[in-house]
Scaffold this motif. Sequence first.
Motif, PDB file in Angstrom:
ATOM      1  N   THR A  90       1.022  -1.119   0.014  1.00 32.83           N
ATOM      2  CA  THR A  90      -0.065  -0.053  -0.014  1.00 32.83           C
ATOM      3  C   THR A  90       0.839   1.447  -0.147  1.00 32.83           C
ATOM      4  O   THR A  90       1.863   1.366   0.642  1.00 32.83           O
ATOM      5  CB  THR A  90      -1.176   0.049   1.229  1.00 32.83           C
ATOM      6  OG1 THR A  90       0.134  -0.146   2.471  1.00 32.83           O
ATOM      7  CG2 THR A  90      -1.820  -1.168   1.516  1.00 32.83           C
ATOM      8  N   SER A  91       0.355   2.294  -0.590  1.00 33.99           N
ATOM      9  CA  SER A  91       0.912   3.635  -0.581  1.00 33.99           C
ATOM     10  C   SER A  91      -0.063   4.644  -0.323  1.00 33.99           C
ATOM     11  O   SER A  91      -0.935   5.055  -0.924  1.00 33.99           O
ATOM     12  CB  SER A  91       1.496   4.006  -1.962  1.00 33.99           C
ATOM     13  OG  SER A  91       2.076   5.129  -1.898  1.00 33.99           O
ATOM     14  N   PRO A  92      -0.105   4.927   1.066  1.00 30.15           N
ATOM     15  CA  PRO A  92      -1.135   5.698   1.425  1.00 30.15           C
ATOM     16  C   PRO A  92      -1.159   7.154   1.071  1.00 30.15           C
ATOM     17  O   PRO A  92      -0.108   7.487   0.503  1.00 30.15           O
ATOM     18  CB  PRO A  92      -0.771   5.638   3.135  1.00 30.15           C
ATOM     19  CG  PRO A  92       0.503   5.619   3.407  1.00 30.15           C
ATOM     20  CD  PRO A  92       0.953   4.671   2.192  1.00 30.15           C
ATOM     21  N   PRO A  93      -2.234   7.830   1.022  1.00 28.92           N
ATOM     22  CA  PRO A  93      -2.426   9.291   0.672  1.00 28.92           C
ATOM     23  C   PRO A  93      -1.641  10.394   1.686  1.00 28.92           C
ATOM     24  O   PRO A  93      -1.472   9.979   2.681  1.00 28.92           O
ATOM     25  CB  PRO A  93      -3.771   9.695   0.813  1.00 28.92           C
ATOM     26  CG  PRO A  93      -4.436   8.659   1.714  1.00 28.92           C
ATOM     27  CD  PRO A  93      -3.569   7.230   1.734  1.00 28.92           C
ATOM     28  N   ASP A  94      -1.152  11.296   1.025  1.00 28.68           N
ATOM     29  CA  ASP A  94      -0.426  12.503   1.995  1.00 28.68           C
ATOM     30  C   ASP A  94      -1.912  13.410   2.126  1.00 28.68           C
ATOM     31  O   ASP A  94      -1.948  14.390   1.487  1.00 28.68           O
ATOM     32  CB  ASP A  94       0.704  12.912   1.313  1.00 28.68           C
ATOM     33  CG  ASP A  94       1.146  14.116   2.199  1.00 28.68           C
ATOM     34  OD1 ASP A  94       0.912  14.304   3.045  1.00 28.68           O
ATOM     35  OD2 ASP A  94       2.042  15.126   1.548  1.00 28.68           O
ATOM     36  N   CYS A  95      -2.369  13.028   3.412  1.00 33.76           N
ATOM     37  CA  CYS A  95      -3.524  13.881   3.833  1.00 33.76           C
ATOM     38  C   CYS A  95      -3.168  15.155   4.342  1.00 33.76           C
ATOM     39  O   CYS A  95      -3.913  16.005   4.511  1.00 33.76           O
ATOM     40  CB  CYS A  95      -4.257  12.853   4.717  1.00 33.76           C
ATOM     41  SG  CYS A  95      -4.900  11.454   4.307  1.00 33.76           S
ATOM     42  N   THR A  96      -1.778  15.624   4.483  1.00 34.61           N
ATOM     43  CA  THR A  96      -1.461  16.861   5.021  1.00 34.61           C
ATOM     44  C   THR A  96      -1.857  17.915   4.020  1.00 34.61           C
ATOM     45  O   THR A  96      -1.743  18.978   4.342  1.00 34.61           O
ATOM     46  CB  THR A  96      -0.069  16.871   5.410  1.00 34.61           C
ATOM     47  OG1 THR A  96       0.954  16.619   4.327  1.00 34.61           O
ATOM     48  CG2 THR A  96       0.251  15.980   6.648  1.00 34.61           C
TER      49      THR A  96
END
Length: 592
Positions: A90-96
């Motif tokens: 998995t490559s999670p989103p950069d929610c920042t």
Amino acid sequence: MRFLRNETSDRGASLLLVAIAMLLLLGVVAVVVDLGAVRADIRSDQLASDAAATAGASDINPFAGSEADKACETAWAYLLLNLADEGSSTSPPDCTVFAGSCDPAVAREAPASAGPYSFVITHPVPDSHPLMSGQALNAQIDGVACQRLGVTVERNRRFTFARVLGFGSASPTVHTVARIGAGVGAGEVVPLLLLEPISCDAMFTSGQGKVTVSYYNDSPGFIVVDSDGSKSTNPNRCASNTWTIDSKGTQNGWIRAIPVPAPQNIPSAILSYALSGNVGAVPARSYDPSDLTSPVNPADITDPTEPLASYFRLYPRPMGVSRRITRAPIDWRYNCKASYPPYPLDLGNPGLGGIPVDPCPNAPAPYIDQLVAGYGGAGNPGFVHRWTLSYPCDVNNGSFPSPSITVSGNWWVDCPTGLVLNNSKVVTFQDGDVVFDGTVDIRSSAALLVNPGSPNDHIVYVRNGNLLKGAQSSITLRKTFVYLANGVLDMVGGAGGLLWSAPVAGLFEDLALWSESPSPHQVGGQAGNTLTGTFFTPLANPFTLTGQGGQFQTDAQFLTRRLEIKGQGEVKMKPDPTRQTLIPIREVRLIR
């Protein structure tokens, strides 16, 4: 000439045709199987996309469009939860990228991936964004860009059988746009909720009356009006030049809800069911449009946001709420039952029917009904102390033992004509509940004190009659819940103080007043007034708050049928999440 038939060649041609047919049949079957898998992917991916967008949007502040970084994290968690074959890579989103304020014109995107999936989480979703295509925009349904969260899911599926025909893979894509808005959902601090279902003048100011619902920490000012603005049986309401929300009188009056200033910058809101777009709602009767353009002068120097904004007689512009809030939040908290009678459309004509009140979703806890069963009716409610055994009902005559007396414990004031205090008489009920058989009338420099020094919570129950405060008199009701069985509240006389705080614990925590009377109720705005807690008068027609030359400060919450603000002063209300009942005014909708 004789032609000889070559049977061997015919058999070979037949075998070739059968082989070709079998190959084609197998190819069709392969395509059908793989396309069926793609269709199943689309169904499951759409469900996952819907769940992620809905859960994520619920974490967006509907009035500020902020907190979208948390919305992104929630959406990502729901995607992983609902897609069982996302794999271990998995490559999670950069929610920042969603932190900070929202620019409604600029869509921010956070790509992500997991196994065969690629995702894009989008906030805000402007009107012009491709995710909003496919149907005409509807402002009442679609809200504004910063209220929207978009989720796109693309899956790469490698074909198992169709590759024999040269089809290696497919990448079906689905998307969802969810919107957080005003409706039923999480609770907010709402100091003013007007329950009138159909008539205009549900909330209005007259003369130079002013009402300011201020902010408290990160809680902005909120006002909610349930009326749909439809025509009532009273021809003087909802005709031309009448509205459910109206700042009448001179330009010195106003209705305003104040936003939280920088650095939070959380907008305030006035929510109107008439703007819902639902069948029967009349948007044109929601508010007087001239109130949005008539400036208020002078400015309120106690409001730190005023130097940054130009306020008018109505601020901010009302926005739609998808359904009526009704009286249910208070009923559920203090009188939880499986069913309630409909809220009446018109008190003078019960035949018109009413608005349903949803059943309480929790375990039954009818505390108000239990109180009525215990303290209502006639006779001694089970108290040791009975007033007429110790004191006369005519407190103002010469037989009253002293100008000031204090009694302790639970008292039954069995005076059918009521208890009248006059001529500077002072009565203190200390550390106990009080049941009055008749009206409580405090006049002319007299004083009534209920539990002024007690650390406990108490109840005042008026079986038959009103609670009145006249000229120069004062009343203290500390940590006290007042139940008026059939009477009204009338506390506008004189400059004497009113100190009233609701219980801080127990069954009636935060509840200051419960009155089901349809008659007018009123509280005046003396400088010494301090009101804390919830005042629930769901049928009062109207409840009047009067400012008298200065500011009437209150931390109270008012839920009533109709509200009028009048007089020469300002009623300034402050939301207090620790001393009021939270009102559910958020909801999430799937809009694309």
